[in-house]
Design an enzyme around this catalytic site. Structure first.
Site, mmCIF file in Angstrom:
data_model
loop_
_atom_site.group_PDB
_atom_site.id
_atom_site.type_symbol
_atom_site.label_atom_id
_atom_site.label_comp_id
_atom_site.label_asym_id
_atom_site.label_seq_id
_atom_site.Cartn_x
_atom_site.Cartn_y
_atom_site.Cartn_z
ATOM 1 N N THR B 159 -3.407 -39.687 -40.942
ATOM 2 C CA THR B 159 -3.301 -41.000 -41.461
ATOM 3 C C THR B 159 -4.354 -42.158 -41.190
ATOM 4 O O THR B 159 -5.647 -41.958 -41.119
ATOM 5 C CB THR B 159 -2.176 -41.525 -41.659
ATOM 6 O OG1 THR B 159 -1.469 -41.657 -40.347
ATOM 7 C CG2 THR B 159 -1.120 -40.734 -42.482
ATOM 8 N N LYS B 185 -0.326 -35.395 -35.476
ATOM 9 C CA LYS B 185 -1.210 -36.480 -36.096
ATOM 10 C C LYS B 185 -0.160 -37.678 -35.382
ATOM 11 O O LYS B 185 0.948 -37.418 -35.243
ATOM 12 C CB LYS B 185 -1.309 -36.541 -37.457
ATOM 13 C CG LYS B 185 0.234 -36.321 -38.317
ATOM 14 C CD LYS B 185 0.928 -37.834 -38.631
ATOM 15 C CE LYS B 185 0.045 -38.832 -39.076
ATOM 16 N NZ LYS B 185 0.638 -40.054 -39.431
ATOM 17 N N THR B 196 9.043 -37.151 -32.208
ATOM 18 C CA THR B 196 7.530 -37.719 -32.191
ATOM 19 C C THR B 196 7.073 -37.917 -33.549
ATOM 20 O O THR B 196 7.826 -38.013 -34.281
ATOM 21 C CB THR B 196 6.746 -36.603 -31.446
ATOM 22 O OG1 THR B 196 5.441 -36.863 -31.448
ATOM 23 C CG2 THR B 196 6.900 -35.097 -32.296
ATOM 24 N N GLU B 287 -3.690 -46.831 -32.116
ATOM 25 C CA GLU B 287 -4.622 -47.788 -32.925
ATOM 26 C C GLU B 287 -5.313 -48.671 -32.249
ATOM 27 O O GLU B 287 -4.598 -49.515 -31.549
ATOM 28 C CB GLU B 287 -3.440 -48.168 -34.027
ATOM 29 C CG GLU B 287 -3.235 -47.208 -34.870
ATOM 30 C CD GLU B 287 -2.188 -47.618 -36.125
ATOM 31 O OE1 GLU B 287 -2.007 -47.038 -37.221
ATOM 32 O OE2 GLU B 287 -1.505 -48.568 -35.699
ATOM 33 N N ASN B 410 -3.447 -52.866 -38.480
ATOM 34 C CA ASN B 410 -2.279 -53.097 -39.224
ATOM 35 C C ASN B 410 -2.086 -54.382 -39.774
ATOM 36 O O ASN B 410 -0.857 -54.621 -40.388
ATOM 37 C CB ASN B 410 -1.305 -53.077 -37.982
ATOM 38 C CG ASN B 410 -1.112 -51.491 -37.367
ATOM 39 O OD1 ASN B 410 -0.709 -50.839 -38.165
ATOM 40 N ND2 ASN B 410 -1.416 -51.415 -36.268
ATOM 41 N N SER B 415 -3.186 -52.908 -47.917
ATOM 42 C CA SER B 415 -4.064 -53.297 -48.946
ATOM 43 C C SER B 415 -5.413 -52.576 -48.933
ATOM 44 O O SER B 415 -5.694 -51.953 -48.040
ATOM 45 C CB SER B 415 -4.201 -54.802 -48.761
ATOM 46 O OG SER B 415 -4.172 -55.275 -47.538
#
Lengths: 415, 415
Positions: B159, B185, B196, B287, B410, B415
């Site tokens: 993702t 992932k 996890t 991230e 994030n 959007s």
């Protein structure tokens, strides 16, 4: 550094501050860390001033927290010394020595014992705080104390704060008017645990220390202990409440039940309002904050459980970044409820934003129209409500969004 | 969106992947959310394949988590269907229906019962996942399955991941070589709790489901359960382990003590290595991450307590932003230890960064020279060690820094 940060878009102006009879304050630039601004605050209290305090529960408290905790049972205070820029935390023997020397110097000026001097420091952790910077600056600062020095004090205790914080209320005890006025600082490392960042509140009410303590402990529970900026609890948190007695209200017995006594009802309400105002100002100055979140949790198995759910939502980086991005991403609220370990049931949970119930019965509401929620997300005050559908427990907590500003401030704080 | 994110500076190349006899995989672009990339993965397992699984402990699990948990006691799997971009979480009856329809369609293709089909979804929470997008795409996907489809599968489940994640090890059971190969992932919403993010591992070893389950549960405890990106636990976390039996190793009894049996020692080591590799790849793709933190906690009162301290350090926004800013701000590590509620004593605590002991006995070490620590902070792998000085408990956890990249990703995910 603090001086160069833009003022929070959520900043509030200082309220018109009055005098608290029996309190004189002032601030001076002692050059402890910051340049070109005040960083040392002294307050002197009239003889007989009673004291209450609430402190961080961290296992690594700063030396000033240890100092205040040790003198608190005395229930008396004649002076308060606060510095900004150096927290005097994890400084070992040197840190304890700085406390002792500072308290002795202030005691000499105030004509009291060192055990009647409260100390507080916030700023960088782990650097020795040189006592002589403080003790050298204290005499001139003492000479300049004034009963109108509240704003100077509110500014002098700031670190990464972008606006000074103060609140004031009046109340009556036995027909006599008393005033409650306080200041606070705090912007990051905010997740108070049974305490808060620095806040100092004074009243001219004549109240025994145990009564003050009971009122303060209860009031903090639903105010300072319900706010979070970043889930990080400070090593320096404290709230101190001073009662000078100058209002000469009818005596209140030390043994009164402070939380239910009718003669204290008005005072309780006013004190809680001051604590509430100051706590929310800390959130409004959350590092990098552009929006404030108010989180109401109902239907929990207990108030404590509701509080934990509310704090989990307020601490979630994914909820906080969604708020920053004006994204009504209610799925992240569901995630935060689910992860926090408190009793919850996906299929009885409902989630509302801006007063619009978005999801319930384990799925999005039929015909959910995002339009009013999107409009609400563009505002500065974001209301989140979660009903767990399990019991009668409820809580209200407050947080702010997580933005690039937080990273900017904290990726370079020391350097 | 995921496709446009720059690849993590901590990315690792895929290892050379082999075949796991008894497993065929593939991926296809089903247009569930993303455009121009694969987002649907199918794996088919040989008859007799055994199954083990570990799942999120969230109170708001996704429909696929519920589905897998329900079929796990059967201990058998013939197929796995995974989609990316829509988590099928908080989707009520519609979400359960999508699971049923997907499992039925896959079962028909694999020639098994729906209860032998594992399902997993990650992506946005709270949007209905249309079953027909999946069921329409499955037949062609099934026709194209291949025993070399591992890389395609690793890419198809991504993702916000910026690189595909896979690991492989070989081991011997009773003289017969077996292979263990897995994919994972995960990049944000990473704070697994007894589970996890998505990870799928297959082996050609012939092992009864209870043996697989014991090995998986134990292995996850010190790998996936010791990583955190942002303290937010997903609603979709799962690790599944499939044993096809194609290696025809000597039989292992269902009742063996999987964690101590000598004939499984080599397999245990190899499986744990695969879990470790995959878990750390998730951190390396955290991230916005630019640095990886490895946190070793010793001297705690128990391993559990050490783990909590390590996770508190790894979750602290202030520690994470300091790492991002290459600031050896060890005071924030002290803060995180102090706040987490575990037994700790400021005066027995010691803190090291990059192998240099910076602070102990409640203060900074005499003559502390920051130079080597500053150099260490400029690297990509940051080693933090904390000794609590209280007992024999220890733990190792991993995290990453908190940067502007996290906010970028994030603040605008939906959007």
């Amino acid at each position: 550094m603090a001086q160069t940060l833009p003022v929070s878009p959520l900043a509030l102006p200082l309220p018109p501050l009055g005098v608290v009879r029996g309190v004189r304050l002032g601030a001076v630039a002692a050059g402890i860390r910051y340049k070109g601004r005040t960083d040392l605050v002294l307050a002197e209290f009239a003889p007989g001033t009673t004291l209450a305090g609430v402190f961080t529960r961290t296992k690594c408290p700063g030396a000033p927290v240890d100092w205040c905790r040790a003198i608190l049972p005395g229930g008396q205070a004649r002076a308060l010394v606060v510095n900004a820029g150096n927290a005097n935390v994890f400084t070992g023997r040197a840190g304890r020595e700085t406390c002792r020397l500072t308290a002795e110097a202030a005691a000499q000026l105030a004509g009291c014992t060192p055990e009647q001097v409260c100390l507080a420091s916030t700023g960088v952790i782990g650097e020795v705080l040189p006592a002589e910077r403080i003790t050298t600056a204290l005499p001139a600062l003492h000479d300049a104390l004034s009963d109108t020095g509240w704003e100077a004090a509110a500014r002098g205790i700031m670190t990464t704060d972008t606006f000074p914080k103060a609140a004031v209320r009046k109340a009556r005890i036995g027909g006599v008017e008393v005033v409650i006025q306080g200041i606070a600082k705090g912007s990051g490392m905010i997740a108070p645990d049974m305490a808060t960042m620095l806040s100092f509140i004074a009243t001219d009410a004549a109240l025994p220390a145990p009564v003050l303590q009971a009122l303060l402990s209860a009031g903090v529970r639903t105010t300072f202990n319900c706010i979070t900026v970043d889930s990080d609890t400070s090593t320096s948190d404290m709230v101190l409440l001073f009662g000078t007695g100058a209002a000469a209200n009818p005596p209140v017995a030390e043994t009164v039940d402070a939380l239910s006594a009718p003669e204290l009802a008005d005072f309780r309400t006013a004190l809680n309002a001051v604590l509430h105002d100051l706590a929310l100002m800390v959130i409004r100055d959350g590092e990098g904050a552009t929006k404030m979140m108010s989180i109401t949790v109902t239907g929990a198995v207990s108030d404590e459980s509701a509080w934990r759910v509310g704090m989990a939502i307020g601490n979630s980086p994914l909820v906080k970044t969604a708020i920053a991005g004006e994204d009504a991403n209610w799925g992240r609220i569901v995630m935060a409820v689910g992860k926090c370990g408190e009793p919850a049931d996906r299929d009885t949970l409902s989630v509302s934003i801006g007063g619009v119930c978005i999801a319930s019965d384990g799925t999005v509401r039929e015909g959910y129209d995002e339009t009013p929620v999107v409009a609400h997300m563009k505002g500065q005050d974001i209301d989140i409500a979660v009903d767990l559908g399990l019991g009668q427990g409820s809580a209200r907590t407050w947080s702010c969004d997580l933005t690039h500003g937080y990273i900017d401030i904290n990726g370079s704080y020391r350097s």
